[in-house]
Enzyme design. Structure first.
Site, PDB file in Angstrom:
ATOM      1  N   GLU A 120       3.593  18.082  -5.356  1.00  0.00           N
ATOM      2  CA  GLU A 120       3.912  17.174  -6.457  1.00  0.00           C
ATOM      3  C   GLU A 120       2.823  16.093  -6.546  1.00  0.00           C
ATOM      4  O   GLU A 120       2.450  15.487  -5.545  1.00  0.00           O
ATOM      5  CB  GLU A 120       5.277  16.524  -6.150  1.00  0.00           C
ATOM      6  CG  GLU A 120       5.806  15.618  -7.243  1.00  0.00           C
ATOM      7  CD  GLU A 120       7.232  15.109  -6.931  1.00  0.00           C
ATOM      8  OE1 GLU A 120       7.681  15.253  -5.776  1.00  0.00           O
ATOM      9  OE2 GLU A 120       7.874  14.577  -7.858  1.00  0.00           O
ATOM     10  N   LYS A 143       9.510  18.302 -14.520  1.00  0.00           N
ATOM     11  CA  LYS A 143      10.639  18.039 -13.622  1.00  0.00           C
ATOM     12  C   LYS A 143      11.904  17.677 -14.409  1.00  0.00           C
ATOM     13  O   LYS A 143      11.848  16.920 -15.376  1.00  0.00           O
ATOM     14  CB  LYS A 143      10.231  16.855 -12.714  1.00  0.00           C
ATOM     15  CG  LYS A 143      11.100  16.578 -11.511  1.00  0.00           C
ATOM     16  CD  LYS A 143      10.418  15.474 -10.667  1.00  0.00           C
ATOM     17  CE  LYS A 143      11.144  15.126  -9.395  1.00  0.00           C
ATOM     18  NZ  LYS A 143      10.422  14.081  -8.622  1.00  0.00           N
ATOM     19  N   TYR A 191      16.916   6.486  -6.722  1.00  0.00           N
ATOM     20  CA  TYR A 191      17.662   5.818  -5.665  1.00  0.00           C
ATOM     21  C   TYR A 191      16.665   5.552  -4.544  1.00  0.00           C
ATOM     22  O   TYR A 191      15.517   5.982  -4.618  1.00  0.00           O
ATOM     23  CB  TYR A 191      18.798   6.721  -5.177  1.00  0.00           C
ATOM     24  CG  TYR A 191      18.342   8.102  -4.833  1.00  0.00           C
ATOM     25  CD1 TYR A 191      18.353   9.108  -5.796  1.00  0.00           C
ATOM     26  CD2 TYR A 191      17.812   8.396  -3.570  1.00  0.00           C
ATOM     27  CE1 TYR A 191      17.874  10.378  -5.491  1.00  0.00           C
ATOM     28  CE2 TYR A 191      17.346   9.660  -3.271  1.00  0.00           C
ATOM     29  CZ  TYR A 191      17.379  10.651  -4.232  1.00  0.00           C
ATOM     30  OH  TYR A 191      16.894  11.900  -3.948  1.00  0.00           O
ATOM     31  N   CYS A 249      10.572  19.164  -6.477  1.00  0.00           N
ATOM     32  CA  CYS A 249      11.271  18.261  -5.546  1.00  0.00           C
ATOM     33  C   CYS A 249      12.752  18.023  -5.865  1.00  0.00           C
ATOM     34  O   CYS A 249      13.594  18.862  -5.573  1.00  0.00           O
ATOM     35  CB  CYS A 249      10.488  16.950  -5.464  1.00  0.00           C
ATOM     36  SG  CYS A 249      10.745  16.066  -3.900  1.00  0.00           S
ATOM     37  N   SER A 292       7.988  14.569  -0.758  1.00  0.00           N
ATOM     38  CA  SER A 292       9.215  14.199  -0.037  1.00  0.00           C
ATOM     39  C   SER A 292       8.835  13.440   1.227  1.00  0.00           C
ATOM     40  O   SER A 292       8.279  14.008   2.161  1.00  0.00           O
ATOM     41  CB  SER A 292       9.990  15.468   0.297  1.00  0.00           C
ATOM     42  OG  SER A 292      11.132  15.176   1.076  1.00  0.00           O
ATOM     43  N   GLY A 298      -2.359  -9.546  17.581  1.00  0.00           N
ATOM     44  CA  GLY A 298      -2.068 -10.391  18.729  1.00  0.00           C
ATOM     45  C   GLY A 298      -1.363  -9.571  19.802  1.00  0.00           C
ATOM     46  O   GLY A 298      -0.486  -8.768  19.494  1.00  0.00           O
ATOM     47  N   LEU A 299      -1.771  -9.752  21.061  1.00  0.00           N
ATOM     48  CA  LEU A 299      -1.107  -9.086  22.178  1.00  0.00           C
ATOM     49  C   LEU A 299      -0.373 -10.156  22.986  1.00  0.00           C
ATOM     50  O   LEU A 299      -1.004 -11.025  23.570  1.00  0.00           O
ATOM     51  CB  LEU A 299      -2.121  -8.366  23.060  1.00  0.00           C
ATOM     52  CG  LEU A 299      -3.003  -7.310  22.390  1.00  0.00           C
ATOM     53  CD1 LEU A 299      -3.893  -6.637  23.433  1.00  0.00           C
ATOM     54  CD2 LEU A 299      -2.173  -6.273  21.649  1.00  0.00           C
ATOM     55  N   ASP A 338       6.677  -5.097  21.664  1.00  0.00           N
ATOM     56  CA  ASP A 338       6.356  -4.809  20.265  1.00  0.00           C
ATOM     57  C   ASP A 338       4.848  -4.712  20.042  1.00  0.00           C
ATOM     58  O   ASP A 338       4.357  -3.758  19.433  1.00  0.00           O
ATOM     59  CB  ASP A 338       6.935  -5.894  19.348  1.00  0.00           C
ATOM     60  CG  ASP A 338       8.459  -5.908  19.364  1.00  0.00           C
ATOM     61  OD1 ASP A 338       9.060  -4.852  19.605  1.00  0.00           O
ATOM     62  OD2 ASP A 338       9.035  -6.981  19.132  1.00  0.00           O
ATOM     63  N   SER A 339       4.122  -5.703  20.551  1.00  0.00           N
ATOM     64  CA  SER A 339       2.673  -5.662  20.329  1.00  0.00           C
ATOM     65  C   SER A 339       2.038  -4.536  21.141  1.00  0.00           C
ATOM     66  O   SER A 339       1.035  -3.947  20.707  1.00  0.00           O
ATOM     67  CB  SER A 339       2.024  -7.014  20.650  1.00  0.00           C
ATOM     68  OG  SER A 339       2.303  -7.428  21.965  1.00  0.00           O
ATOM     69  N   THR A 354       3.451  -7.441  14.156  1.00  0.00           N
ATOM     70  CA  THR A 354       4.092  -6.572  15.137  1.00  0.00           C
ATOM     71  C   THR A 354       5.616  -6.684  15.178  1.00  0.00           C
ATOM     72  O   THR A 354       6.238  -6.192  16.110  1.00  0.00           O
ATOM     73  CB  THR A 354       3.518  -6.870  16.543  1.00  0.00           C
ATOM     74  OG1 THR A 354       3.839  -8.216  16.882  1.00  0.00           O
ATOM     75  CG2 THR A 354       2.020  -6.687  16.572  1.00  0.00           C
TER      76      THR A 354
END
Lengths: 579, 579
Positions: free
Chosen positions: A44, A125, A131, A161, A188, A326-327, A332-333, A427
């Site tokens: 698509e 299509k 949505y 699709c 998709s 940033g660490l 997370d980082s 992060t």
């Protein structure tokens, strides 16, 4: 029974760059033709990239797409692929239409059939997704009618699709025509566990139409979406007979034994267009046996790869030289840095430790350890002087002083970014973003948020999985064990931990999943066993953080409900206090 | 001919606060009943506020709305208004419906008829706007059928907003039924010159249906929308016979002589529901002659008032104590500060001068002069120390150093905001935001952008208009003449002016209007006489600034094409270089 050799080109286009996208299509079509394909299909909107959003409302964009499509048809013929039909997704609009301030959709979301140097047919299509992240009623018109491509004495029905996600409409009409193959071109996006939905759906359509189904999907990152590819073909019983790998460009070629063409236009209610492709003699060099196995059955592996691809494509498609982040020594980082290295290699990643007077020794050690494990450039930029200067000038205390620390970090990262041209990664994880546990213009600065849609519990799971993978392959686990094991803390005051202000992440993530993803009510959440006061507080935090989320960076969607276009709520919103 | 006294309640609800909104409805209904009204109508979604966006996908929200509506009906009866039908807009959904992760619309956008202590009828909107800022296909289901309310032997047909913007559909069906009055409840946001569209449209509907038309609209700010009220009534010839003021809550009461009820359900194709309201004897105290004049025929006055209302409602509905903003001595911050004072009074506004080493004397003088004229609290917070500390640490130069200055200003404003609880206003205008002429996390920090949708040329016009207004009323013109007259400059390096990097604003705004608002192509813009290189450069700047705009604050929409929900484009987008 005639044999049809079908090639599915799982491509990674860039939105708007039709010249480059066409070059990619030609290259893959040449490969397919070399393998003796009788029919070659691309996803698509493979010509323009997807989603194009309001570009579909620009008459000029539609005209350009049409010109590129015509040029592509000619190039394919020049390349000796003129006798093989090639299906390409594109937006088809009225040409040279010039309405001032176009408000209503003028284009269709279409599949062009290219052969003999020209566009020999177009399918539009029917069902438009409107949505979740999709706004297709806004930018496209829906259509009806069945289009059958007759090639090598086989009938191939086209669909796009969303068309196959509904029991009624084109699928019913196609079933009535009894084609041998239903070819579905898709855009998709990846969602955790979505492959559990797609394959059974397609199997159902195969049974319903008693036809083979070929499903070709886009691959690649586009802003907050990651297309996972995972193209496949099923037999008329619904069994998967060939499957492409996920998250990479791929050409899937498969031989199908199909019934003789038997569609007779106009037999049933629906308008049926049959497009006959004059077929020439073809060589069929032997094909390798197709692989029908799914790649990445481990959900964590799939998520990791989706995040890597989303990040890589955002960086490369937007022309950044690399990334800086940033660490903190936290999880997370560490996960974001590992994703960045998997996406771009260590040479294109810079980690910056931004210690304050409240940063523990372990934070600095863990950050340095991470950078060493990843082999990335590592800088230390203490924030003490900047914080002291402004704290003194403004006499800040409490939360205002805590936020100041985060903001000086943001200023430093942006300064580095402006000097080096690197993209700043932010992060924050989904749990934090949900409850607004971040400093706006502080730790939230950055153009891309790699784990924006990853709840904290899943961040830990991914970290453990990634380290295990490294161990399995005899490599150094990228993430320091200490970053995984220690209690999470923003370290904005002495001894602070996240759980001073938030419930345990296990509880938080469970409540957030119900409130945000399932749209459950407070009472429904309480009924599952959580304390009412806690549920109230979390819901309130989520509602009040909407303004922050609106100013947040985009990041790859991996869940069925991400923050962004997926969830549209007012900022100005007051839940009745009485309730 | 029976007489019908119609009351239109132009209310300003807050999204989600159904308790407070119902209280407002009851108060105005009581007033209307006191004036002898036979029929009282409130705007679209007046119970819940509007737009509710994805709240319409929450079953719990719909259930709450239904309960509030039932309670409202009872309260109206208790207040002695039970025999007078009251029309209230609300989202009607299936009650107690509990689908996990509701993706598709389950509610209608509805008008309830309340009488005798209960809901005696419901009309559902047919046409759902799904363009510009509206996503109603996403969150509502469309309906059909005509609903006629018969009161005092008069037939009143109901319609909701978008219903009357289409020639086909409900208007045709209503015309066939020959009601005496068409009552349209609306949530129609302000746009410059939109009143030039609404009145002729309604006049056309009056002629088409040969009925009076009563048009009642919301008033108030909701995030980026400003509803302007401007409710009015036309006769069957289309002439405006009564009109409410703009931008304020108002009850408009008017006597209409209408034909005897004559609708016979089921005569025509469409389903027609006739709801008979048992009428009691009513007193009709004499009415003041209605005003049919439009308020604010000056477009600048209307825009100014829209901006004031949008700002005031964002601040007050979100519970902020006041606002704080940087005063640079330039025109943008001067206009924003004047808007803030008009919206909130001088006591709730703080202006902060943030001089750097490049700030000219006139900048500081003009900022101080502005603050004195407005009577607002004024602080001076030099940025030199903060800039020096970080510039030295990071060795920044060029654009990175310029951005640092803007970011230290941002940090200071956010520090003040975090200490005082005031909302930060960001003062960027539409022209700057279009081309990305701003520092992200610098001058763009803030929760609300009062002139986000105001192009630079219009900023000047508004400033001049506001000063003239002050002079006309013998007050001090709020904006220093010098701020209006001097060449605009960001003052991030010595002698810098905007026109070093940008074309004259007259040219820039003209090109932006064509590219952004009209969706014109490059060739079309060049054809109007602009230099191709300049057009290319501007278009490129606009396309590349999309990521900044995504992280920008919301601000009131006053044009037909604002930045935000109105214009949805990918960040990752590469125009073909060849073209």
């Amino acid at each position: 029974m005639p044999l049809l050799r079908v090639a599915l080109g799982q491509t990674n286009p860039r939105v708007g760059d039709m010249t480059a996208n066409a070059v990619g299509i030609v290259a893959m079509a040449r490969d397919a033709r070399g393998q003796g394909a009788d029919l070659i299909a691309f996803p698509e909107m493979s010509l323009t990239g997807y989603p194009i959003e309001d570009l579909a409302l620009r008459p000029e964009f539609l005209t350009r797409a049409h010109h590129h499509l015509e040029a592509l048809a000619q190039t394919l013929a020049t390349e000796g692929i003129g006798s093989t039909p090639v299906i390409v997704g594109f937006p088809s609009g009225p040409l040279h239409d010039r309405a001032r301030h176009v408000e209503h959709a003028i284009a269709h979301n279409s599949a062009a059939i290219l052969a003999e140097g020209r566009i020999i047919g177009i399918y539009n299509k029917h069902h438009l997704p409107n949505y979740s992240v999709f706004d297709e009623y806004r930018v496209f018109r829906s259509a009806d009618g069945v289009t059958i491509l007759r090639v090598n004495n086989c009938d191939v029905a086209l669909a796009i699709c969303e068309d196959i996600w509904h029991d009624h409409g084109p699928v019913e009409a196609i079933a009535a025509e009894k084609p041998g193959l239903v070819l579905v071109i898709n855009g998709s996006p990846f969602e955790r566990d979505k492959d559990d939905v797609r394959v059974p759906l397609v199997a159902r359509r195969a049974e319903q139409t008693r036809a083979h189904v070929a499903y070709v999907n886009l691959v690649g990152g586009q802003d907050d979406l990651v297309f996972d590819g995972d193209s496949f073909v099923t037999g008329p019983g619904g069994l998967v007979i060939a499957r492409a790998p996920k998250f990479v460009e791929h050409l899937l070629v498969v031989d199908l034994e199909l019934p003789d063409a038997r569609v007779r236009a106009g037999q049933h209610g629906e308008t049926v267009t049959v497009i006959d492709v004059p077929t020439s003699e073809r060589e069929h060099p032997p094909l390798a046996a197709p692989t029908a196995d799914e790649t990445m059955t481990d959900a964590r592996e799939a998520v990791w790869n989706a995040l890597v691809l989303g990040l890589r494509d955002y960086v490369t498609k937007n022309g950044f030289t690399g990334v800086v982040l940033g660490l903190s020594g936290g999880i997370d980082s560490a996960v974001c840095a590992s994703l960045a290295v998997d996406a771009l290699g260590p040479q294109r990643v810079t980690g910056v430790s931004l210690p304050s007077r409240f940063s523990s020794d372990h934070s600095r050690d863990d950050a340095a350890d991470l950078a060493a494990r990843l082999g990335v450039e590592y800088r230390v930029e203490p924030i003490a002087d900047g914080v002291a200067t402004l704290e003194g000038q403004l006499k800040l205390e409490g939360v205002a002083a805590e936020n100041l620390q985060a903001r000086i970090r943001g200023v430093i990262l942006m300064g580095i970014s402006n000097s080096s041209g690197q993209l700043v990664l932010t992060t924050g994880n989904k749990s934090e973003i949900a409850v607004g546990y971040s400093t706006i213009y502080g730790d939230s600065v950055g153009g891309f948020a790699p784990i924006k849609d990853v709840p904290k519990m899943l961040v830990w799971e991914l970290a453990r999985w990634r380290n295990d993978e490294a161990r399995k392959h005899g490599a150094t686990p990228p993430i320091p064990e200490n970053s995984i094991a220690k209690p999470p803390s923003a370290e904005l005051r002495p001894g602070q931990v996240d759980q001073d202000s938030l419930p345990d992440y296990e509880v938080l993530d469970a409540i957030l999943s119900m409130y945000v993803t399932d749209r459950s009510s407070r009472d429904e959440i309480v009924a599952t066993g959580f304390e009412r006061g806690e549920v109230d507080r979390i819901i309130d935090l989520v509602d009040r953080a909407e303004w922050k989320r609106r100013q947040g960076a985009i990041g790859p969607k991996i869940s069925e409900m991400s923050f962004g276009r997926d969830r549209r709520l007012p900022i100005t919103y007051r839940r009745d206090r009485a309730e």
